[in-house]
Design a protein around this motif. Structure first.
Motif, short mmCIF file in Angstrom:
data_model
loop_
_atom_site.label_atom_id
_atom_site.label_comp_id
_atom_site.label_asym_id
_atom_site.label_seq_id
_atom_site.Cartn_x
_atom_site.Cartn_y
_atom_site.Cartn_z
N ILE A 200 -0.55 5.93 4.98
CA ILE A 200 -1.00 5.18 3.38
C ILE A 200 -1.39 6.45 2.56
CG2 ILE A 200 -2.36 3.50 2.36
CD1 ILE A 200 -0.77 2.26 4.57
N ASP A 230 3.51 3.76 3.34
CA ASP A 230 3.06 2.73 2.31
C ASP A 230 2.14 3.57 1.30
OD1 ASP A 230 1.32 0.83 0.86
OD2 ASP A 230 1.96 -0.52 2.53
N GLY A 239 -3.69 -1.16 1.87
CA GLY A 239 -2.37 -0.83 2.55
C GLY A 239 -2.16 -1.04 4.06
N GLN A 243 0.04 -4.18 5.91
CA GLN A 243 1.11 -3.85 7.03
C GLN A 243 0.48 -4.66 8.19
OE1 GLN A 243 3.83 -2.30 6.61
NE2 GLN A 243 3.35 -1.71 4.78
#
Length: 286
Positions: A200, A230, A239, A243
């Motif tokens: 992330i 991400d 983030g 996920q």
């Protein structure tokens, strides 16, 4: 992994922690240590009025130490709780034929757990204790204090949780996330789990570099792995939470807490928010 410490009370999440911890011990052949801490704060809630007065300076006389009725009742509760927990712990360990030992100690819960954890490889705890509201999504304060105190990996288990077939590891190249990657991959190899590694960051280039590191690290393990970039989330935990919802893993591994306590106070802790957003166990590494 040769030794696991399971910190116990009578909360629902603690019961799940017992099941998960003993199941892991069976798989890796580890010894399990069960621990019940008689929380000294339950006794200190009931101080004699004279002692409080002396402590505040209103009286120079220190009263003779004597237990209150509430303290006597708390002592009885300690004995009863320890007996019930020892019985359930021994039954679970015998069911899975694992080597075990049960301990009862007194003190501040997170301090005693941290001390006991110095001789084990992994700590397993429920997400929140018996005295914390069950309808709250936040981890209990004892759990958070423990996470900040110990250097051992901690598996935080919510209510009715099971560890199943996929581990999601959040990796950003930081020291704590390096430990999460290493320990998480060891778990995956031990449990024969598929691995999902997510990176992330604010932009795709910043997110790709840690992911390339993770790919190189995982290569010798020959595990089935998926790598996800991400970027653009306002905070890392957003983030990660996104996920988790997409992949629905059976286990999540992240680095526990950052170095900047002020930033956590202002923007919120990634660790705490991930614990609030997951329904599976979370492996936290420092």
């Amino acid at each position: 992994m040769k030794s696991i410490l399971i910190a116990m009370d009578e909360s629902k999440s603690s019961k799940s922690a017992l099941s998960v911890g003993v199941a892991l011990a069976r798989i890796c052949g580890a010894k399990v240590k069960g621990l019940y801490v008689e929380d000294i704060m339950r006794l200190l809630e009931w101080q004699p009025a004279e002692l409080i007065s002396a402590g505040m300076g209103f009286s120079s006389a220190i009263p003779e130490a004597r237990p209150t009725i509430e303290q006597v009742e708390a002592e009885k509760e300690f004995i009863a709780e320890a007996d019930r927990l020892k019985k359930s712990f021994e039954e679970e360990c015998k069911k899975f034929a694992v080597n075990y030992q049960f301990f009862t100690k007194r003190g501040k819960v997170h301090e005693i757990v941290e001390q006991m954890a110095r001789t084990v490889d992994l700590i397993v705890v429920g997400r929140r204790g018996k005295t914390y509201p069950e309808n709250s999504k936040e981890p209990g304060p004892v759990t958070e204090d423990l996470l900040r105190a110990t250097t051992r990996p901690v598996l935080v288990v919510p209510e009715n949780a099971k560890v199943e077939n996929t581990i999601l590891i959040a990796y950003d190249g930081s020291q704590n996330s390096q430990r999460a990657l290493s320990i998480g991959v060891s778990f995956a190899k031990l449990l024969n789990f598929e691995v999902i590694v997510i990176s992330i960051a604010n932009d795709i280039d910043s997110a790709q570099k840690p992911l390339d590191e993770a790919k190189e690290f995982l290569a010798p393990y020959k595990l089935k792995a998926t790598y996800v970039v991400d970027f653009g989330a306002s905070m890392p935990w957003i983030g990660i939470a996104k996920q988790i919802k997409i992949f629905n893993p059976g286990l999540v591994a992240i680095g526990a807490f950052g170095e900047n306590r002020l930033m956590e106070l202002i923007f919120g802790s990634t660790t705490k928010n991930v614990l609030m957003e997951t329904t599976c166990p979370v492996l936290l590494c420092r």
